[in-house]
Write a protein that holds these residues in place. Structure first.
Motif, short mmCIF file in Angstrom:
data_model
loop_
_atom_site.label_atom_id
_atom_site.label_comp_id
_atom_site.label_asym_id
_atom_site.label_seq_id
_atom_site.Cartn_x
_atom_site.Cartn_y
_atom_site.Cartn_z
N PRO A 1 0.83 -1.21 0.00
CA PRO A 1 0.00 0.00 0.00
C PRO A 1 0.86 1.25 0.00
O PRO A 1 1.95 1.28 0.58
N GLU A 2 0.36 2.29 -0.65
CA GLU A 2 1.10 3.54 -0.74
C GLU A 2 0.14 4.70 -0.47
O GLU A 2 -0.85 4.88 -1.17
N TYR A 3 0.48 5.48 0.55
CA TYR A 3 -0.34 6.64 0.92
C TYR A 3 0.49 7.91 0.72
O TYR A 3 1.51 8.10 1.38
N LEU A 4 0.05 8.75 -0.21
CA LEU A 4 0.75 10.00 -0.50
C LEU A 4 2.26 9.77 -0.70
O LEU A 4 3.10 10.42 -0.09
N ASP A 5 2.57 8.80 -1.54
CA ASP A 5 3.95 8.45 -1.90
C ASP A 5 4.74 7.81 -0.77
O ASP A 5 5.96 7.62 -0.89
N GLN A 6 4.09 7.46 0.33
CA GLN A 6 4.76 6.77 1.43
C GLN A 6 4.33 5.31 1.44
O GLN A 6 3.14 5.01 1.49
N ARG A 7 5.29 4.41 1.40
CA ARG A 7 4.99 2.99 1.38
C ARG A 7 4.63 2.52 2.79
O ARG A 7 5.23 2.97 3.77
N GLY A 8 3.66 1.62 2.87
CA GLY A 8 3.18 1.21 4.18
C GLY A 8 3.04 -0.29 4.33
O GLY A 8 3.65 -1.09 3.61
N ASN A 9 2.19 -0.70 5.25
CA ASN A 9 1.90 -2.09 5.58
C ASN A 9 0.41 -2.24 5.84
O ASN A 9 -0.27 -1.27 6.13
N ASN B 1 -6.06 6.14 2.89
CA ASN B 1 -6.18 6.05 4.34
C ASN B 1 -4.78 6.04 4.96
O ASN B 1 -3.98 5.14 4.68
N SER B 2 -4.50 7.01 5.81
CA SER B 2 -3.17 7.09 6.44
C SER B 2 -2.92 5.96 7.42
O SER B 2 -1.78 5.77 7.88
N ALA B 3 -3.95 5.17 7.75
CA ALA B 3 -3.78 4.04 8.68
C ALA B 3 -2.73 3.06 8.18
O ALA B 3 -2.09 2.37 8.98
N PHE B 4 -2.53 3.00 6.88
CA PHE B 4 -1.57 2.06 6.30
C PHE B 4 -0.12 2.47 6.56
O PHE B 4 0.80 1.68 6.33
N VAL B 5 0.10 3.70 7.01
CA VAL B 5 1.46 4.17 7.25
C VAL B 5 1.66 4.66 8.68
O VAL B 5 2.69 5.26 9.01
N ARG B 6 0.71 4.37 9.56
CA ARG B 6 0.79 4.84 10.94
C ARG B 6 0.87 3.66 11.90
O ARG B 6 0.02 2.78 11.88
#
Length: 213
Positions: free
Chosen positions: A138-146, A185-190
């Motif tokens: 997942p990628e939120y605003l160019d930030q890779r997440g989980n 959703n920023s939850a993927f990077v928080r």
């Protein structure tokens, strides 16, 4: 439960040393009236994956006790202190073999309480929309997440230690295998690493989302 999650297994990593939290294990701290690890596991389980394995390590007995009564499997990784990848490999080996292998395996982190059941379902649908043959990040605003989802074609490489599922190394070393999918959703990077992170999380209200349809 969705058709997508019924064809995916899930490994929840709950073995870390929680060093940045100080003397406390962040996964055992109360969140929404229950230990953080139980909250996260419940959100994941409600999505309806074929099976869920929780990998423990640090404070294993306490973490397992916090999960008591949930319909999941718990497996202790004796090498947890060597790093997250050892727990990924351990969790993949701990999944029960089925006559028909899962299309993929989601690797989720226990310290991401902002994720709701619907988020896990949405990412699973993206996996199948992409052909179920790419590693989904997942990628939120160019930030890779989980979390990430590994297709069946990459499980052997991951279990042999030949595939590092950490986002930066994974994407840097194997760009042809990875499909970054945009999420809103920023939850993927928080996640929760420090006492300050935990304090911010407690100020947020998280409704218990029903299983998505």
């Amino acid at each position: 439960m969705t058709a997508a999650t019924r064809n995916i297994d899930a490994v929840l990593l709950a073995a870390g040393l929680s060093r940045r939290m100080g003397d406390e294990n962040k996964l055992l701290l109360p969140f929404g009236g229950e230990p953080l690890v139980r909250h996260t596991a419940t959100m994941l389980m409600n999505a309806g994956f074929r099976q869920v394995v929780v990998v423990t390590g640090h404070d294993a007995r306490e973490v397992e006790a916090a999960l008591d009564g949930l319909d999941l499997s718990v497996s202790f990784n004796p090498h947890f202190a060597s790093g997250q990848m050892s727990s990924v490999v351990h969790g993949l080996h701990a999944l029960k073999e089925r006559e028909v292998p899962a299309k993929g395996v989601m690797i989720a982190l226990a310290d991401m309480p902002y994720l709701q059941t619907s988020d896990y379902c949405d990412l699973s649908r993206m996996f199948f929309s992409s052909g179920a043959d790419f590693i989904i990040v997942p990628e939120y605003l160019d930030q890779r997440g989980n979390p990430v989802i590994l297709p069946q074609s990459q499980i052997a490489a991951a279990t042999s230690g030949g595939l590092n599922t950490g986002c930066r190394k994974l994407i840097g070393n194997h760009p042809e295998r990875v499909r970054a999918v945009a999420v809103n959703n920023s939850a993927f990077v928080r996640d929760i690493d420090t006492a300050a992170d935990y304090g911010r999380a407690l100020k947020s209200a998280f409704p218990t989302a029903p299983c998505c349809g």
